[in-house]
Write an enzyme that holds these catalytic residues in place. Sequence first.
Site, PDB file in Angstrom:
ATOM      1  N   ASP A 129     -11.098 -16.223 -10.968  1.00 47.74           N
ATOM      2  CA  ASP A 129     -10.706 -15.698 -12.273  1.00 47.74           C
ATOM      3  C   ASP A 129      -9.163 -15.657 -12.311  1.00 47.74           C
ATOM      4  O   ASP A 129      -8.554 -15.066 -11.413  1.00 47.74           O
ATOM      5  CB  ASP A 129     -11.288 -14.285 -12.415  1.00 47.74           C
ATOM      6  CG  ASP A 129     -10.897 -13.620 -13.731  1.00 47.74           C
ATOM      7  OD1 ASP A 129     -10.018 -14.155 -14.447  1.00 47.74           O
ATOM      8  OD2 ASP A 129     -11.460 -12.550 -14.020  1.00 47.74           O
ATOM      9  N   GLU A 161      12.198 -18.007   9.058  1.00 46.34           N
ATOM     10  CA  GLU A 161      11.077 -18.243   9.961  1.00 46.34           C
ATOM     11  C   GLU A 161      10.529 -19.651   9.720  1.00 46.34           C
ATOM     12  O   GLU A 161       9.399 -19.955  10.071  1.00 46.34           O
ATOM     13  CB  GLU A 161       9.993 -17.181   9.787  1.00 46.34           C
ATOM     14  CG  GLU A 161       9.478 -17.045   8.374  1.00 46.34           C
ATOM     15  CD  GLU A 161       8.418 -15.963   8.240  1.00 46.34           C
ATOM     16  OE1 GLU A 161       7.381 -16.064   8.906  1.00 46.34           O
ATOM     17  OE2 GLU A 161       8.635 -15.012   7.454  1.00 46.34           O
ATOM     18  N   CYS A 192       9.657 -11.984   7.994  1.00 52.98           N
ATOM     19  CA  CYS A 192      10.348 -11.709   6.727  1.00 52.98           C
ATOM     20  C   CYS A 192      11.446 -10.653   6.882  1.00 52.98           C
ATOM     21  O   CYS A 192      12.043 -10.237   5.879  1.00 52.98           O
ATOM     22  CB  CYS A 192       9.344 -11.273   5.664  1.00 52.98           C
ATOM     23  SG  CYS A 192       8.079 -12.510   5.383  1.00 52.98           S
ATOM     24  N   THR A 222      -0.043 -16.934  -2.404  1.00 56.40           N
ATOM     25  CA  THR A 222       1.183 -16.205  -2.025  1.00 56.40           C
ATOM     26  C   THR A 222       2.212 -17.129  -1.362  1.00 56.40           C
ATOM     27  O   THR A 222       3.025 -16.679  -0.571  1.00 56.40           O
ATOM     28  CB  THR A 222       0.866 -14.996  -1.110  1.00 56.40           C
ATOM     29  OG1 THR A 222       0.376 -15.467   0.152  1.00 56.40           O
ATOM     30  CG2 THR A 222      -0.169 -14.089  -1.710  1.00 56.40           C
ATOM     31  N   SER A 226      -2.399  -7.206   7.426  1.00 48.26           N
ATOM     32  CA  SER A 226      -0.953  -7.217   7.227  1.00 48.26           C
ATOM     33  C   SER A 226      -0.550  -6.252   6.108  1.00 48.26           C
ATOM     34  O   SER A 226       0.459  -5.529   6.217  1.00 48.26           O
ATOM     35  CB  SER A 226      -0.516  -8.645   6.871  1.00 48.26           C
ATOM     36  OG  SER A 226       0.871  -8.758   6.941  1.00 48.26           O
ATOM     37  N   HIS A 272      10.103  -5.536  -0.086  1.00 49.90           N
ATOM     38  CA  HIS A 272       9.761  -6.905   0.311  1.00 49.90           C
ATOM     39  C   HIS A 272       8.514  -7.290  -0.483  1.00 49.90           C
ATOM     40  O   HIS A 272       7.512  -6.563  -0.459  1.00 49.90           O
ATOM     41  CB  HIS A 272       9.484  -6.962   1.819  1.00 49.90           C
ATOM     42  CG  HIS A 272       8.809  -8.231   2.240  1.00 49.90           C
ATOM     43  ND1 HIS A 272       9.298  -9.467   1.870  1.00 49.90           N
ATOM     44  CD2 HIS A 272       7.687  -8.471   2.961  1.00 49.90           C
ATOM     45  CE1 HIS A 272       8.509 -10.406   2.366  1.00 49.90           C
ATOM     46  NE2 HIS A 272       7.519  -9.830   3.027  1.00 49.90           N
ATOM     47  N   LYS A 315       1.851  -1.517  -4.469  1.00 50.81           N
ATOM     48  CA  LYS A 315       1.082  -0.619  -3.590  1.00 50.81           C
ATOM     49  C   LYS A 315       2.031   0.288  -2.801  1.00 50.81           C
ATOM     50  O   LYS A 315       1.739   1.456  -2.585  1.00 50.81           O
ATOM     51  CB  LYS A 315       0.233  -1.433  -2.611  1.00 50.81           C
ATOM     52  CG  LYS A 315      -0.964  -2.096  -3.259  1.00 50.81           C
ATOM     53  CD  LYS A 315      -1.829  -2.798  -2.220  1.00 50.81           C
ATOM     54  CE  LYS A 315      -2.984  -3.509  -2.914  1.00 50.81           C
ATOM     55  NZ  LYS A 315      -3.951  -4.082  -2.004  1.00 50.81           N
ATOM     56  N   ASN A 375       6.635 -16.377  -2.965  1.00 51.75           N
ATOM     57  CA  ASN A 375       7.089 -15.788  -1.711  1.00 51.75           C
ATOM     58  C   ASN A 375       8.266 -16.575  -1.137  1.00 51.75           C
ATOM     59  O   ASN A 375       8.188 -17.793  -1.006  1.00 51.75           O
ATOM     60  CB  ASN A 375       5.910 -15.819  -0.725  1.00 51.75           C
ATOM     61  CG  ASN A 375       6.086 -14.871   0.429  1.00 51.75           C
ATOM     62  OD1 ASN A 375       7.131 -14.252   0.589  1.00 51.75           O
ATOM     63  ND2 ASN A 375       5.050 -14.751   1.237  1.00 51.75           N
ATOM     64  N   SER A 432       6.335  -9.313   9.381  1.00 48.06           N
ATOM     65  CA  SER A 432       5.108  -9.234  10.176  1.00 48.06           C
ATOM     66  C   SER A 432       5.428  -9.431  11.645  1.00 48.06           C
ATOM     67  O   SER A 432       6.413 -10.075  12.009  1.00 48.06           O
ATOM     68  CB  SER A 432       4.131 -10.319   9.730  1.00 48.06           C
ATOM     69  OG  SER A 432       3.691 -10.046   8.426  1.00 48.06           O
TER      70      SER A 432
HETATM   71  N1  COA Z   1      -8.824  -9.256 -12.202  1.00 50.04           N
HETATM   72  C1  COA Z   1      -7.891  -8.400 -11.693  1.00 50.04           C
HETATM   73  N2  COA Z   1      -7.795  -8.147 -10.350  1.00 50.04           N
HETATM   74  C2  COA Z   1      -8.632  -8.776  -9.515  1.00 50.04           C
HETATM   75  C3  COA Z   1      -9.612  -9.681  -9.984  1.00 50.04           C
HETATM   76  C4  COA Z   1      -9.702  -9.910 -11.405  1.00 50.04           C
HETATM   77  N3  COA Z   1     -10.590 -10.746 -11.917  1.00 50.04           N
HETATM   78  N4  COA Z   1     -10.296 -10.157  -8.918  1.00 50.04           N
HETATM   79  C5  COA Z   1      -9.753  -9.577  -7.810  1.00 50.04           C
HETATM   80  N5  COA Z   1      -8.747  -8.739  -8.175  1.00 50.04           N
HETATM   81  C6  COA Z   1      -7.885  -7.940  -7.303  1.00 50.04           C
HETATM   82  C7  COA Z   1      -8.608  -7.257  -6.161  1.00 50.04           C
HETATM   83  O1  COA Z   1      -9.219  -6.050  -6.585  1.00 50.04           O
HETATM   84  C8  COA Z   1      -7.456  -7.041  -5.190  1.00 50.04           C
HETATM   85  O2  COA Z   1      -6.685  -5.944  -5.628  1.00 50.04           O
HETATM   86  P1  COA Z   1      -6.278  -4.767  -4.604  1.00 50.04           P
HETATM   87  O3  COA Z   1      -5.563  -5.414  -3.464  1.00 50.04           O
HETATM   88  O4  COA Z   1      -5.415  -3.877  -5.410  1.00 50.04           O
HETATM   89  O5  COA Z   1      -7.548  -4.139  -4.161  1.00 50.04           O
HETATM   90  C9  COA Z   1      -6.596  -8.287  -5.393  1.00 50.04           C
HETATM   91  O6  COA Z   1      -6.991  -8.830  -6.656  1.00 50.04           O
HETATM   92  C10 COA Z   1      -6.767  -9.346  -4.320  1.00 50.04           C
HETATM   93  O7  COA Z   1      -8.132  -9.598  -4.174  1.00 50.04           O
HETATM   94  P2  COA Z   1      -8.758  -9.881  -2.752  1.00 50.04           P
HETATM   95  O8  COA Z   1     -10.194 -10.141  -2.908  1.00 50.04           O
HETATM   96  O9  COA Z   1      -8.334  -8.794  -1.800  1.00 50.04           O
HETATM   97  O10 COA Z   1      -7.970 -11.230  -2.410  1.00 50.04           O
HETATM   98  P3  COA Z   1      -8.065 -12.195  -1.183  1.00 50.04           P
HETATM   99  O11 COA Z   1      -9.177 -11.858  -0.256  1.00 50.04           O
HETATM  100  O12 COA Z   1      -8.053 -13.561  -1.770  1.00 50.04           O
HETATM  101  O13 COA Z   1      -6.694 -11.934  -0.365  1.00 50.04           O
HETATM  102  C11 COA Z   1      -4.386 -11.588   0.154  1.00 50.04           C
HETATM  103  C12 COA Z   1      -5.454 -11.543  -0.930  1.00 50.04           C
HETATM  104  C13 COA Z   1      -3.087 -11.043  -0.417  1.00 50.04           C
HETATM  105  C14 COA Z   1      -4.801 -10.728   1.343  1.00 50.04           C
HETATM  106  C15 COA Z   1      -4.193 -13.091   0.592  1.00 50.04           C
HETATM  107  O14 COA Z   1      -3.681 -13.811  -0.481  1.00 50.04           O
HETATM  108  C16 COA Z   1      -3.262 -13.263   1.781  1.00 50.04           C
HETATM  109  O15 COA Z   1      -3.683 -13.170   2.928  1.00 50.04           O
HETATM  110  N6  COA Z   1      -1.958 -13.519   1.528  1.00 50.04           N
HETATM  111  C17 COA Z   1      -0.939 -13.559   2.562  1.00 50.04           C
HETATM  112  C18 COA Z   1      -0.412 -12.160   2.741  1.00 50.04           C
HETATM  113  C19 COA Z   1       0.862 -12.127   3.514  1.00 50.04           C
HETATM  114  O16 COA Z   1       1.702 -12.935   3.261  1.00 50.04           O
HETATM  115  N7  COA Z   1       1.005 -11.208   4.458  1.00 50.04           N
HETATM  116  C20 COA Z   1       2.160 -11.173   5.335  1.00 50.04           C
HETATM  117  C21 COA Z   1       3.412 -10.675   4.751  1.00 50.04           C
HETATM  118  S1  COA Z   1       3.456  -8.991   4.295  1.00 50.04           S
END
Ligand code: COA
Length: 389
Positions: A31, A81, A113, A154, A203, A235, A244, A277, A309
């Site tokens: 979505d 990095e 980062c 991301t 993370s 960040h 958050k 990012n 990280s």
């Molecule tokens: N409308 C609005 N929000 C929606 C949605 C919709 N239709 N469907 C899902 N969401 C929201 C979820 O509720 C969630 O929100 P929340 O985090 O506030 O609970 C968010 O979208 C992400 O959904 P999720 O199912 O958790 O996503 P994902 O499993 O695809 O993973 C990350 C998201 C960020 C964990 C993933 O993209 C990732 O690993 N990114 C890399 C992160 C990173 O760089 N970390 C290191 C540096 S800090």
Amino acid sequence: MTVSVGIDKIGFYTPSLYLDMAELATARGEDPNKYLIGIGQSKQAVIPPTQDIVTMAANAASQILTPALKAEVAMVLFGTESGIDNSKASAVYLAHLLGLSPKTRAIEVKQACYGATAGLQLAADYVRVHPQAKVLVIGADVARYGLRTAGEVTQGGGAVAMLVTADPQILTLDMVSSYHTEDVMDFWRPTYRTEALVDGKYSTNVYLDFFKTVWADYQQQTNRTIVDFDAFVFHLPFTKMGRKGLRQILPEAQPDQQKSLKAAFEASQEDNRNVGNLYTGSLYLSLLSLLRHGQLTAGARLGFFSYGSGAEGEFFSGILQPNYQRGFDGAALTTLLAQRKRVSVAEYEDIYRAQLSNDSRDVQLPVGEEVAQYYLAGRQNQQRQYREQ
Ligand code: COA
């Protein structure tokens, strides 16, 4: 008397291509609101093979360095990095490309980062001891997680260049900061890999825990509380992450201040939402975004949460200076973002796969469409071929 030291100028560069996140969501069977609202990203920079960390850093730094300043840079601290060499520092390539004086120290700083923040703090300490010195601090990265991975939304890339001096135009840095390091396996990239290994949910939790820890420690060290702050800059690996973070401390503020802190956050995430990012540059793009879109006045105290990280976190602060708007070119950034060309998901996938190969072959890259001042033309005799136009 202690010299006031901090960020005098900021330049930013991201390549001329982007991918629309609603289009990527549709292509991945998600979505669009998951990407646009849930993750908080609208556009993602697409990095052509003709741009790497050195050229992006040069394109960012050239915006803030006059010929006179180039002769004065005493040190280049290059946070990244996305290193292009296991031995030679990207800062040396950059110093040559920019035409800096050979009387310059040039090194690379790595801690995911967090690298640019380490560079900024080391630069500030150096200038406190050598008040005439000017230090160029870079945060440049290409964020690559892989096609069809959870982290794909991301990704992004670009470079931030900051000039750290005494009596800076933009921000003076407070001396006190709070930092925290732990050996955590939330995100890492062994030398044999071009994409990171990541546990994104873990993370996210480590990021929030580290923020709690350093914010509490900073308050204890300084006796400051949330009322002493006009904005917090985070960040932003994706904009929801900082949202958050802010939510974690908002209950400490009265309703009026909650409102102004939320408004400042909206300003601070606007440009990141449209670039994606930058890894270590993300915090400083967010600062630039706040300065461009926010309603801050001189004297405002800004709080910064830096996270890399692996993991290292730091909370530090600074005071906005009267002439802060002279330290960056907001109109140039608006033009840079507005003139980018949208690519389709299929085009993005092709560009993603076309990155300079990880081997020793000679390569000539298609440079015909490159519009940046500095670019990568290919590789010859195992040496990257940098060009200026
Ligand atoms: N409308 C609005 N929000 C929606 C949605 C919709 N239709 N469907 C899902 N969401 C929201 C979820 O509720 C969630 O929100 P929340 O985090 O506030 O609970 C968010 O979208 C992400 O959904 P999720 O199912 O958790 O996503 P994902 O499993 O695809 O993973 C990350 C998201 C960020 C964990 C993933 O993209 C990732 O690993 N990114 C890399 C992160 C990173 O760089 N970390 C290191 C540096 S800090």
